[in-house]
Enzyme design. Structure first.
Site, short mmCIF file in Angstrom:
data_model
loop_
_atom_site.label_atom_id
_atom_site.label_comp_id
_atom_site.label_asym_id
_atom_site.label_seq_id
_atom_site.Cartn_x
_atom_site.Cartn_y
_atom_site.Cartn_z
N GLY A 17 -59.70 16.81 65.80
CA GLY A 17 -58.35 17.29 66.03
C GLY A 17 -57.51 17.13 64.79
O GLY A 17 -58.02 16.77 63.72
N ALA A 18 -56.23 17.42 64.92
CA ALA A 18 -55.35 17.37 63.75
C ALA A 18 -55.21 15.97 63.19
O ALA A 18 -54.99 15.80 61.99
CB ALA A 18 -53.97 17.91 64.15
N TYR A 19 -55.35 14.94 64.03
CA TYR A 19 -55.10 13.57 63.59
C TYR A 19 -56.36 12.74 63.39
O TYR A 19 -56.26 11.57 63.04
CB TYR A 19 -54.19 12.86 64.61
CG TYR A 19 -52.80 13.42 64.64
CD1 TYR A 19 -52.16 13.85 63.49
CD2 TYR A 19 -52.12 13.53 65.85
CE1 TYR A 19 -50.89 14.37 63.53
CE2 TYR A 19 -50.83 14.05 65.90
CZ TYR A 19 -50.22 14.47 64.73
OH TYR A 19 -48.95 14.98 64.78
N GLY A 20 -57.54 13.27 63.62
CA GLY A 20 -58.74 12.47 63.42
C GLY A 20 -59.91 12.97 64.24
O GLY A 20 -59.97 14.14 64.61
N GLU A 21 -60.83 12.05 64.54
CA GLU A 21 -62.06 12.39 65.23
C GLU A 21 -62.20 11.59 66.52
O GLU A 21 -61.54 10.57 66.72
CB GLU A 21 -63.27 12.09 64.35
CG GLU A 21 -63.38 12.94 63.11
CD GLU A 21 -64.62 12.61 62.32
OE1 GLU A 21 -65.23 13.54 61.76
OE2 GLU A 21 -65.02 11.42 62.27
N ASP A 129 -51.04 21.83 77.67
CA ASP A 129 -52.05 22.45 76.82
C ASP A 129 -53.35 22.62 77.59
O ASP A 129 -54.43 22.29 77.10
CB ASP A 129 -52.27 21.63 75.55
CG ASP A 129 -53.01 22.42 74.47
OD1 ASP A 129 -53.01 23.67 74.54
OD2 ASP A 129 -53.59 21.80 73.56
#
Length: 466
Positions: A17-21, A129
């Site tokens: 994702g945008a912030y990590g795994e 979402d």
């Protein structure tokens, strides 16, 4: 795989994702597993507030159709969130592009989705979402809603507020979300309706629900029957969908009305005909404990929309700016996992390898296959295929191929190919990083067809591989 803490092994990546795994974490003694979401705060300093809000909401939830939250660990520059591991993979993986799935199967998943959404709304939580990429499956093929990064509390202690953050994934977003403000419940219900279309037809009806989209305008004006996906659907299915995908939120079916509709209420046999069965009831919500209400009041209402961009005084989150994490078996182990003194286990190398091989086979996905060729030859064939299709790609030092492309909506589509040895065979594993799951599946099937001659026939079936 490497040791994460004593007695635990850090496994392969489940999602990005945008912030990590999101990584798989395995207990060497019990073979229990959890999904561990890793957020690097040094790279994403704005993520700390988002993580705090997400975990505050998630720990209040307990429902069989929602991914279970176990706890979190904070370090100087890292946040670790521990979640239930859904070994059945992602729901979008079960949707055949441009075909969908049998009606009885779509009904099963849609019922479970509605049950989860009903529960969320009973707790005053909006997901915001909902899409197949955020719906996972457990080992018993039951649906689990995941990724609460955009969730928010819209009702607390009897007080309900409207929302004004433009967030979600465009094809699934309700029309009122694009205009704002909007009510939480109808917006989630709309997204559920789009998911039902995807399950039944294997495609999405439009790029976005706005006047700029001809497909949506045709639907809104009742001029849609001769076009796809609607011409694929029977009148019975359409009769429910037409009550859900209503432009005006006030006229849109509520969950109670969805559950009374015959399509939802009457079971389908595998030949697609309805059979009588009791309606599936939603789960009754638990009451908040008083201190939990206070925590939510401080965290969510004081910071209603995180993270955001200020636009005309409104906190907004760009649509599609943040790709959803894909979390992917129940493991009631929060006390063990979050303990600062995990027991060290003496395991032989052979025992450990056997354990890990078992877990590698657990995740059931269609986007992978074994090949008859050696690793180098396999890579060369894949690269040749990617070149012919004019894909932009790169290979990192670990041999992972990352493919960057654009989907039909001219939105970014990124997926990765991992090639590794498993049980003495070469496994080619495709995984979505960013973009539409259905479009990713289309690309996978096309690549697979072009390398068909090297696929090991006795093990190419995804249920055997996984």
């Amino acid at each position: 795989m490497t040791d994460f803490v004593d007695g635990w092994i850090l496994g392969h990546t489940l999602g990005e994702g945008a912030y990590g795994e999101v990584k798989l974490v395995i207990n060497k003694a019990t073979e229990e597993a959890v999904a561990m979401k890793m957020v690097d705060l040094s790279k994403h300093p704005d993520a700390r507030r988002t993580v705090r809000k997400e975990t505050t909401i998630h720990r209040m939830l307990s429902n069989p159709n929602i991914i279970q939250y176990f706890g979190q660990r904070s370090e100087k520059n890292m946040e670790y969130i521990f979640l239930e591991y859904a070994s059945g993979g992602e729901l979008f993986d079960k949707i055949e592009p441009d075909i969908g799935m049998p009606k009885w199967e779509a009904q099963k998943y849609f019922r479970q989705l509605i049950s989860a959404v009903e529960y969320l709304h009973s707790r005053g939580v909006a997901h915001r979402d909902l899409k197949p990429e955020n719906l996972l499956l457990d080992e018993n093929d039951n649906l689990k809603v995941s990724d609460f990064g955009l969730a928010t509390v819209y009702r607390l202690q009897g007080k309900e507020r409207s929302l004004d953050t433009r967030c979600g994934t465009l094809p699934y977003v309700a029309p009122e979300v694009l205009e704002r403000p909007y009510q939480a419940e109808p917006a989630d219900i709309w997204s559920s309706g789009i998911i039902l279309v995807a399950l039944l037809a294997g495609e999405l009806p439009w790029d976005q629900a706005s006047a700029e989209c001809p497909e949506y305008e045709a639907w809104k004006n009742g001029k849609y029957m001769s076009v796809t996906p609607w011409k694929k659907l029977d009148k019975f299915s359409l009769s429910l969908i037409k009550h859900i995908l209503v432009h005006e939120p006030s006229r849109r079916f509520k969950i109670s009305e969805i559950k009374k509709h015959a399509w939802f209420r009457d079971n389908f046999s595998e030949d697609g005909n309805p059979i009588e069965r009791d309606v599936v009831d939603g789960l009754r919500a638990k009451r908040f404990h008083k201190d939990e209400e206070e925590v939510l009041m401080r965290t969510c209402l004081s910071q209603p929309e995180l993270p955001g961009k200020e636009t005309n005084g409104l906190s907004t989150f760009t649509i599609e700016e943040r790709p959803g994490f894909s979390f992917s078996q129940p493991a009631h182990m929060e006390d063990l996992l979050l303990s600062t003194q995990l027991q060290t286990l003496a395991y032989t190398q052979t025992q450990t390898q056997t354990s890990l091989s078992t877990f590698q086979k657990m995740v059931r996905r269609m986007t992978r296959f074994f090949v008859k060729t050696e690793c180098d030859t396999t890579v060369k064939r894949l690269i040749s295929c990617l070149k012919k299709e004019s894909y932009t790609y790169r290979i990192n030092e670990c041999g992972i191929i990352t493919i960057s492309s654009m989907d039909r909506r001219k939105m970014p589509l990124v997926f990765k190919i991992n090639i590794h040895e498993m049980d003495g065979k070469i496994l080619v594993d495709f995984r979505l990083s960013k973009g539409c799951g259905l479009e990713f599946k289309r690309r996978f099937l096309k690549i697979k067809e072009k390398v068909d001659d090297i696929i090991a026939r006795d093990s190419s079936n995804h249920r055997q591989v996984s």
